[in-house]
Each structure stands twice: as structure tokens, then as C-alpha cells.
Design a protein around this motif. Structure first.
Motif, PDB file in Angstrom:
ATOM      1  N   VAL A   5       4.400 -13.455  31.994  1.00 54.06           N
ATOM      2  CA  VAL A   5       5.414 -13.161  33.006  1.00 54.06           C
ATOM      3  C   VAL A   5       5.399 -11.669  33.301  1.00 54.06           C
ATOM      4  O   VAL A   5       5.647 -10.852  32.399  1.00 54.06           O
ATOM      5  CB  VAL A   5       6.818 -13.586  32.541  1.00 54.06           C
ATOM      6  N   GLU A   6       5.102 -11.339  34.567  1.00 58.05           N
ATOM      7  CA  GLU A   6       5.057  -9.941  34.970  1.00 58.05           C
ATOM      8  C   GLU A   6       6.424  -9.463  35.444  1.00 58.05           C
ATOM      9  O   GLU A   6       7.233 -10.258  35.940  1.00 58.05           O
ATOM     10  CB  GLU A   6       4.052  -9.720  36.113  1.00 58.05           C
ATOM     11  N   SER A   7       6.647  -8.182  35.308  1.00 58.34           N
ATOM     12  CA  SER A   7       7.854  -7.556  35.831  1.00 58.34           C
ATOM     13  C   SER A   7       7.551  -6.097  36.131  1.00 58.34           C
ATOM     14  O   SER A   7       6.522  -5.566  35.699  1.00 58.34           O
ATOM     15  CB  SER A   7       9.010  -7.664  34.836  1.00 58.34           C
ATOM     16  N   GLY A   8       8.465  -5.470  36.873  1.00 55.97           N
ATOM     17  CA  GLY A   8       8.321  -4.047  37.135  1.00 55.97           C
ATOM     18  C   GLY A   8       7.838  -3.684  38.521  1.00 55.97           C
ATOM     19  O   GLY A   8       7.760  -2.506  38.867  1.00 55.97           O
ATOM     20  N   LEU A  20       4.404  -1.552  35.249  1.00 55.96           N
ATOM     21  CA  LEU A  20       4.406  -3.003  35.188  1.00 55.96           C
ATOM     22  C   LEU A  20       4.350  -3.458  33.736  1.00 55.96           C
ATOM     23  O   LEU A  20       3.692  -2.828  32.901  1.00 55.96           O
ATOM     24  CB  LEU A  20       3.215  -3.582  35.944  1.00 55.96           C
ATOM     25  N   SER A  21       5.027  -4.560  33.462  1.00 54.75           N
ATOM     26  CA  SER A  21       4.995  -5.145  32.126  1.00 54.75           C
ATOM     27  C   SER A  21       4.601  -6.605  32.228  1.00 54.75           C
ATOM     28  O   SER A  21       4.947  -7.289  33.196  1.00 54.75           O
ATOM     29  CB  SER A  21       6.360  -5.019  31.451  1.00 54.75           C
ATOM     30  N   CYS A  22       3.903  -7.070  31.226  1.00 52.87           N
ATOM     31  CA  CYS A  22       3.490  -8.466  31.143  1.00 52.87           C
ATOM     32  C   CYS A  22       3.918  -8.973  29.777  1.00 52.87           C
ATOM     33  O   CYS A  22       3.374  -8.529  28.755  1.00 52.87           O
ATOM     34  CB  CYS A  22       1.989  -8.581  31.324  1.00 52.87           C
ATOM     35  N   THR A 109       3.427  -9.972  40.498  1.00 53.97           N
ATOM     36  CA  THR A 109       4.572  -9.160  40.894  1.00 53.97           C
ATOM     37  C   THR A 109       4.139  -8.250  42.051  1.00 53.97           C
ATOM     38  O   THR A 109       3.049  -7.675  42.015  1.00 53.97           O
ATOM     39  CB  THR A 109       5.127  -8.338  39.711  1.00 53.97           C
TER      40      THR A 109
END
Length: 115
Positions: A5-8, A20-22, A109
Motif C-alpha cells: 500500500v503506497e502513500s505520500g 512516498l512510503s510503501c 499513488t
């Protein structure tokens, strides 16, 4: 089975930064390679950066010196620090993990860099 799940992602002005974070649902310790890819509208998905289990990194020429990939095995997380962003960095960024037998992808993302 590993879920990513990616975010950022977000909107940033040219010259700005994003991280970005995974986050992986399972352990990434056994993943041989983890990386980030991106896909701009109407274009193919391209490699951005990879990091193997031995700590070796590989970057696309277009991001060398601006992006840094890192992994935290204890937190099952991979990051992509993106500095000095350019409008041409605009794309959907995907996290990828590969073991000896499987490949895993996140949902992506969106990163938008305005000029």
C-alpha cells in the motif's frame, strides 16, 4: 502473500519534495528486490529505483541525484524520497516487490508536480 500500500503522493510545486512510503502487509525481509516504478498518462510503466536485499540501489538516469530509495525491514516499509521535483516527474508511482517466485504491486499513488 504480500500486499503493498503506497502513500505520500500529492501535488507539489516544481523544486519541492515528497516522500512516498510503501507499507507491506507481510514481511519484506524475504523480498529480493523492492522498488518504485511510475507511469505517466499514455506512457509505459518505467523503473524509478530499486533496492536489493544486499543494499544495492539502482536509479533511472532521470532521477539520479534527486531521489533516494530506502527500506526498513523492521517496519516492512520502503520509502522513496523525492527532491527537486520536476513537472516531468508527474505520474502514478507504484511500489513493487519481488521474491524468487513472485512479483507484487501496489495500487499506486499519484504525484503531480506543477510548474
Amino acid at each position: 502473500q504480500v500486499q503493498l500500500v503506497e502513500s505520500g503522493g500529492g501535488v507539489v510545486q516544481a523544486g519541492g519534495s515528497l516522500r512516498l512510503s510503501c507499507a507491506a502487509s507481510g514481511s519484506i525481509f524475504m523480498m529480493n528486490v523492492m522498488g518504485w516504478y511510475r507511469q505517466a498518462p499514455g506512457k509505459q510503466r518505467d523503473l524509478v529505483a530499486t533496492l536489493n536485499s544486499g543494499g544495492r540501489t539502482n536509479y533511472a538516469d532521470s532521477v539520479k541525484g534527486r531521489f533516494t530509495i530506502s527500506r526498513d525491514n523492521a517496519k516492512n516499509t520502503v520509502h522513496l524520497q523525492m527532491n527537486t521535483l520536476k513537472p516531468e516527474d508527474t505520474a502514478v508511482y507504484y511500489c513493487h516487490a519481488a521474491s524468487l517466485t513472485n512479483n507484487y504491486w501496489g495500487q499506486g499513488t499519484q504525484v503531480t508536480v506543477s510548474s
